[in-house]
Scaffold this active site. Sequence first.
Site, short mmCIF file in Angstrom:
data_model
loop_
_atom_site.label_atom_id
_atom_site.label_comp_id
_atom_site.label_asym_id
_atom_site.label_seq_id
_atom_site.Cartn_x
_atom_site.Cartn_y
_atom_site.Cartn_z
N HIS A 13 0.84 -1.19 0.00
CA HIS A 13 0.00 0.00 0.00
C HIS A 13 0.88 1.25 0.00
O HIS A 13 1.79 1.37 0.81
CB HIS A 13 -0.91 0.00 1.23
CG HIS A 13 -1.72 -1.26 1.36
ND1 HIS A 13 -2.81 -1.51 0.58
CD2 HIS A 13 -1.55 -2.34 2.14
CE1 HIS A 13 -3.31 -2.69 0.89
NE2 HIS A 13 -2.56 -3.22 1.83
N GLY A 33 -4.01 8.35 2.01
CA GLY A 33 -2.95 7.56 2.62
C GLY A 33 -1.63 8.30 2.75
O GLY A 33 -0.75 7.86 3.49
#
Length: 113
Positions: A31, A64
């Site tokens: 990620h 993020g």
Amino acid sequence: MPSPARSPSRSADDRSTCCSRASGGKSITAHILGGASMGTDAADGVIDTDHQVFGHPGLYVVDGSAIPANVGVNPSLTITAMAERFVARYAARRTSDDPARTRTFAHTTEENS
């Protein structure tokens, strides 16, 4: 027929150990995270606790990028929680009657021209 890339004789622990050695023992993630960490000022981070980029009124980072490192699990819930927190704080400050409280979130065309 088993995949040649994934031998059925290798356990998950064996694969984990192999990956750990390949990454130099560092925590890795698939990620994409980081790049715009929160801080108390521009020397300490990219965004403040309201997700606003230091020195750029009205520019917010709510993804993020605000998570500084691997959280050890899929970060989707953390990103969602941070986004929900931002929206609640943003809405509260936009509807506040106190101009001092809305200053960081409210911006006018004159300020951005």
